[in-house]
Design an enzyme around this catalytic site. Structure first.
Site, short mmCIF file in Angstrom:
data_model
loop_
_atom_site.label_atom_id
_atom_site.label_comp_id
_atom_site.label_asym_id
_atom_site.label_seq_id
_atom_site.Cartn_x
_atom_site.Cartn_y
_atom_site.Cartn_z
N GLY A 25 0.80 -5.37 1.39
CA GLY A 25 -0.15 -4.86 0.48
C GLY A 25 -0.23 -5.59 -1.07
O GLY A 25 -0.44 -6.46 -1.72
N GLU A 69 -0.43 -9.44 -0.67
CA GLU A 69 -2.20 -9.88 -0.09
C GLU A 69 -2.50 -8.74 -1.42
O GLU A 69 -3.63 -10.65 -1.82
CB GLU A 69 -1.96 -8.05 -0.06
CG GLU A 69 -1.58 -8.91 2.03
CD GLU A 69 -2.39 -7.58 2.49
OE1 GLU A 69 -1.89 -6.51 2.86
OE2 GLU A 69 -3.41 -8.15 3.55
N ALA A 105 1.07 -1.40 -0.34
CA ALA A 105 0.51 0.14 -0.35
C ALA A 105 1.08 1.08 0.06
O ALA A 105 1.63 1.43 0.55
CB ALA A 105 -1.00 -0.21 1.51
N GLU A 114 3.50 -5.16 7.40
CA GLU A 114 2.41 -3.75 7.88
C GLU A 114 3.03 -3.88 9.81
O GLU A 114 3.16 -3.05 10.32
CB GLU A 114 1.17 -4.53 7.81
CG GLU A 114 0.80 -4.51 6.44
CD GLU A 114 0.57 -5.62 5.51
OE1 GLU A 114 2.01 -6.61 6.00
OE2 GLU A 114 0.18 -5.98 4.75
#
Ligand SMILES: CCC/C=C/C(=O)SCCNC(=O)CCNC(=O)[C@H](O)C(C)(C)COP(=O)([O-])OP(=O)([O-])OC[C@H]1O[C@@H](n2cnc3c(N)ncnc32)[C@H](O)[C@@H]1OP(=O)([O-])[O-]
Length: 719
Positions: A100, A103, A61, A123
Site C-alpha cells: 500500500g 500504491e 497497509a 502483497e
C-alpha cells in the site's frame, strides 16, 4: 498519524508517522486525508510532498488491521483523491515503499527516491494482491511484463531498477525530502493531466495473450496450491484488457475472494511467526532481550562433506573469516575445489567478487586454535563427534563456542566432552546449507544463554531464519518427521503405492512427496540410524516379529530396499526408478509394485483401497500430534517455532501456515477425533495416540493459536 507542515513557503509537507515502518493504519490514513484537505485548501500551498518519518516511506497497509473490523478512511478513495488533486503531489521515497505504501506513491503525480530505497508490491506473499489500485496502475506505468514480474513474485527492486522501469522519476543520493520539496516547487502550476497514471493506456506487447498464458502456467506450477499468485495474474490481465474503472472493479472482486480465503490468514500468521521466532526464550527463563550475544569474527568448520561445504560457503559469503578443516588431504583438495566453485557461481549470480580469500584450508585441527566459534560437521556418528569435541576443547582458545551440525544427536553428550559445556550448542543446518534458510539452534541443559544468543545472531548474519529449540532426539524438525515417514510406510503395507501417497502430499502443497523426498535424501541415511538403534533385523522376512519392535508396529520396508542396494536417486533405484544414478526424474517402478505385493502376501496383509483423506490425515495428524508433544515437553517455545521450521526446512506449503496453524484450520477437535479413530484402529502405533496438550486445548475450547502459550504454561506448571 500524519504530520502536516508548510515548508519553503509554498509546499505542504505530509509526514507519515507510525513507527517502526509507517504502516498505513487507520490513524495514518485519516492523517493523510486531513492533511491533503488542508494542503488543497490553503491558497499559499502550490504543491505537496508526502514522506515518511525516520527515513522510511511506508511498509504498506497495517497487517495487524486485516483481521478485525476496518475503520478509518479506506485506502482506495484516499489514493484516488490524491491522484485527482489539483496541486502536484510528490512522493519522497526513502527506505522502503512497499505494498500500500507504493500504491500510495503511484497515486502521487511524481516519485523521487533515495538511491538506497527499495520498492515493491509484496502483497502476494501475504496471500493478497495489490488491491489499492496497484494492480491497475503499475502495468499502466511500467508495462505489462515488468508489472507481472513484480506483482506475481512480490520481489523488491532497488531505486536504480525502479528508475530503469520508469517506476520513479528521479533518484538522489542527497536528502530525499529536500530534493522532493525543490522538485515540488519546480512543478507547481504545471498541468497534471499527463501525470495521473489511472488515465494512461496499458502498454502491452504484441503477443500479450501468449505472455499471460506463459505466466499463468509458470505461476500455477510454482504456486503449489496458493491462490494469490493466480489472482495477481488475473488482476494484471484486467488492467491490460479493461478500462481503468472496470479493472478496479475486477481488482476489488479478486481481493474480496482472497481476503476471505484461509490462505491470507495463514500467510499473515506466518508473517508475524517469522518475527516471533527471533524473540526466543529458554525454559530457564533466559530470553532474547536479556541475553547478549558475543561478536564472532572468525569461525571454523570441521568436516568438509556436503554440509560442511555449504556451511563454509554461507559463512564466507556473509563476510566471516573461515578456517575449513578436513583431515584427509585428498578430501580437503576436493572440498576446496567444490567450495571455490560454489562461491564463484554464487558471486556471479549476485554480481560481486567471490569471497575466496575469506577461507583458510587446513588438515590439522590445531589450525582452529584462535577462532571465536567452531561448527563441527563430521559424519553423524556419536563416537566420532565426541572425539572431535574433546580435541576442540583442548585446542581452542578460552571462550570459543563449540557447535555441532548434528541433525538429531544428543547435544548434552557432546557438551560433556568439553571443559566448558555452557559454550556448546547445536547449529543444525539443512542441505544445501548455503541455500536453505532454516537453522535450528539447539540448546542442551548446560548451554548458556550467551551461547544461544551468539548462535542465533550468527544465523541472522548469514541470512538464516534461526529457531531456538531444546535438545531431544531429532530436535523439532526430524522428530516430527519420524511419525510422518512411519505412517507413509504403514500406508504402503496396507495397500497404497509411493506414487499415490506422494501425489496426495504434493497436491496438498509439499514440494515433494515423502517417498520422492526420501529418494532424494538417500534411504541409507535412515537405515544407518535404525541399525545403530538396533531396529534393523537382517534377513528377517517373515513372521509377526518382523513388523513389531519393542511392542510397537514397525515397517521394515525401507530396510528391505536398502538390503537390495536401493538407496534412492544416487543408486538410480529407491521408491522409484531413475534413468541413471543421480538422475532426478522419478518414474514408477513395476519392480517395487510386485515387491510390495509379495511383501503383503508374505505377511498376510490384504491390500485395501486407501483414499486421499486417509493419507493426509494419517501422515499429517500424526506429525501434528508430535508437534503438540514437542510443545508439551518444552522443546519448542511456541507453535510459531514449529511452523517456521516446517515451512523453511521441510517445504510445508507456506499458504497453509505450518502444521500447527493447519491444525487450527482443520479444527483441533477434528484432529483429536481423527487421531482417536486411527489409534483405535492401530493401537500398536503410539504416535497416533492423541497427546495430553491437544486434549487440554480442545477441552479449553480450542483457543486461537496466539493463546496456546498460556495453556502450555498451565500444562507445564501442573507437571
Ligand atoms: C489494502 C490492500 C492493499 C495493500 C496491502 C498491503 O500493503 S499488505 C502489506 C504489504 N507490505 C509488506 O508486506 C511489508 C511487510 N514488512 C516487511 O517486509 C518488513 O517488515 C520490512 C521490510 C518493512 C522491514 O523489515 P525489518 O527487518 O526492518 O523489520 P521487521 O520485519 O522486523 O518489522 C519491524 C516491525 O514492524 C512490523 N511490521 C512491518 N511491516 C508491517 C506492516 N505492513 N503492518 C504492520 N506491521 C508491520 C513487524 O511486525 C515488526 O513488528 P515487531 O515484531 O517489532 O512487533
Amino acid at each position: 498519524m500524519a504530520q502536516y507542515t508548510r515548508v519553503s513557503g509554498s509546499v505542504g509537507l505530509i509526514t507519515l508517522q507510525s513507527p517502526p515502518v509507517n504502516a498505513l493504519s487507520a490513524a495514518v490514513r485519516q492523517g493523510i486525508v486531513d492533511s491533503m484537505q488542508r494542503a488543497l485548501s490553503e491558497p499559499e500551498v502550490k504543491s505537496v510532498v508526502i514522506c515518511g518519518q525516520n527515513g522510511i516511506f511506508s511498509g504498506g497497509a497495517d497487517i495487524k488491521e486485516f483481521g478485525g473490523q476496518m475503520s478509518g478512511p479506506p485506502l482506495i478513495p484516499m489514493i484516488h483523491a490524491i491522484e485527482a488533486a489539483s496541486k502536484p503531489v510528490v512522493a519522497a521515497i526513502e527506505g522502503i515503499a512497499l505494498g500500500g505504501g507504493l500504491e500510495l506513491a503511484l497515486g502521487c503525480h511524481y516519485r523521487i527516491a533515495h538511491s538506497k530505497a527499495r520498492v515493491g508490491l509484496p502483497e502476494v506473499t501475504l496471500g493478497l494482491l495489490p488491491g489499492a489500485g496497484g494492480s491497475q496502475r503499475l502495468p499502466r506505468l511500467i508495462g505489462v511484463p515488468a508489472a507481472l514480474d513484480l506483482i506475481t513474485t512480490g520481489r523488491y527492486v532497488t531505486a536504480a531498477e525502479a528508475l530503469k522501469f520508469g517506476l520513479v522519476d528521479q533518484i538522489t543520493d542527497h536528502n530525499t525530502v529536500n530534493v522532493a520539496v525543490k522538485f515540488a516547487q519546480r512543478v507547481a502550476g504545471q498541468p497534471l493531466d499527463a501525470r495521473r497514471i489511472s488515465t494512461y493506456p496499458c502498454l502491452c506487447p504484441p503477443d500479450v495473450d501468449v505472455l499471460f498464458e506463459e505466466v499463468m502456467q509458470r505461476v500455477r506450477r510454482t504456486a503449489r496450491g496458493a491462490i494469490a499468485p493466480i489472482a495477481c495474474v488475473q488482476a494484471v490481465r484486467a488492467a491490460a484488457t479493461l478500462p481503468y474503472n472496470q479493472g478496479m472493479e475486477r481488482e476489488r472482486e479478486l481481493m474480496a475472494t482472497l481476503f476471505t480465503s484461509g490462505q491470507t490468514r495463514a500467510l499473515q500468521y506466518f508473517f508475524f511467526a517469522q518475527r516471533a521466532v527471533g524473540r526466543w526464550s529458554m525454559p530457564s527463563g533466559a530470553r532474547w532481550d536479556t541475553s547478549k550475544p558475543r561478536p564472532v569474527h572468525k569461525a571454523a568448520v570441521i568436516g568438509l562433506g556436503t554440509m560442511g561445504r555449504g556451511i563454509t560457503v554461507a559463512l564466507a559469503q556473509a563476510g566471516f573469516s573461515v578456517v575449513a578443516v578436513e583431515t584427509q588431504e585428498k578430501q580437503l583438495m576436493e572440498a576446496k575445489q567444490a567450495i571455490s566453485g560454489m562461491l564463484e557461481r554464487g558471486a556471479k549470480r549476485r554480481g560481486v567478487a567471490p569471497a575466496l580469500d575469506k577461507i583458510n584450508y587446513g588438515c590439522n585441527i590445531q589450525s582452529v586454535a584462535d577462532v571465536d566459534l567452531v561448527i563441527e560437521a563430521v559424519f553423524e556418528d556419536m563416537a566420532l563427534k565426541k572425539k572431535v569435541f574433546q580435541q576442540l576443547s583442548a585446542v581452542c582458545k578460552a571462550g570459543t563456542f563449540l557447535c555441532s551440525n548434528t541433525s538429531g544427536l544428543d547435544i548434552d553428550q557432546l557438551a560433556c566432552q568439553t571443559r566448558n559445556p555452557e559454550l556448546v550448542v547445536g547449529m543444525h543446518f539443512f542441505a544445501p546449507a548455503h541455500v536453505m534458510k532454516l537453522l535450528e539452534v539447539v540448546y542442551g541443559p548446560k548451554s548458556s544463554p550467551l551461547a544461544v544468543a551468539t548462535a542465533m545472531q550468527l544465523g541472522k548474519k548469514i541470512g538464516k531464519v534461526s529457531v531456538a529449540v531444546g535438545n531431544c532426539r531429532g530436535f523439532v524438525g526430524n522428530r516430527m518427521l519420524k511419525p510422518y515417514l512411519e505412517q507413509a510406510l504403514f500406508l504402503l503395507e496396507e495397500g497404497a503405492t509411493p506414487e499415490f501417497v506422494d501425489q496426495v502430499l504434493e497436491e496438498f502443497g509439499f514440494a515433494m512427496g515423502v517417498f520422492r523426498m526420501s529418494d532424494l535424501s538417500g534411504l541409507d541415511v535412515g537405515w544407518k540410524v535404525r541399525m545403530a538403534d538396533g531396529l534393523v533385523v537382517p534377513n528377517s522376512t517373515t513372521g509377526q516379529a518382523t513388523r513389531l519392535r519393542q511392542g510397537r508396529r514397525y515397517s521394515p520396508l525401507g530396510d528391505l530396499l536398502c538390503e537390495q542396494g536401493r538407496f534412492g536417486q544416487k543408486t538410480g533405484r529407491g521408491w522409484y526408478q531413475y534413468n541413471k544414478p543421480g538422475s532426478q526424474v522419478a518414474k514408477p517402478d513395476p519392480w517395487l509394485h510386485s515387491f510390495l505385493d509379495e511383501y503383503r502376501a508374505r505377511h498376510t496383509l490384504v491390500a485395501r483401497r486407501i483414499d486421499h483423506q486417509e493419507v493426509l490425515e494419517r501422515c499429517l495428524y500424526s506429525m501434528i500430534n508430535e508437534g503438540f508433544r514437542i510443545l508439551e515437553d518444552g522443546i519448542a517455545a511456541g507453535p510459531e517455532d514449529i511452523d517456521i521450521i516446517y515451512v523453511f526446512g521441510y517445504s510445508w506449503p507456506r499458504h497453509r501456515g505450518g502444521p500447527m496453524f493447519y491444525a487450527t484450520t482443520v479444527g483441533l477437535n477434528k484432529v483429536l477425533e481423527r487421531l482417536e479413530h486411527y489409534h483405535q484402529a492401530h493401537p500398536d502405533v503410539p504416535s497416533l495416540q492423541p497427546c495430553d496438550l491437544l486434549r487440554k486445548l480442545v477441552a479449553s475450547g480450542s483457543p486461537p493459536i496466539q493463546k496456546w502459550r498460556e495453556v502450555i504454561k498451565k500444562v507445564r506448571s501442573q507437571l
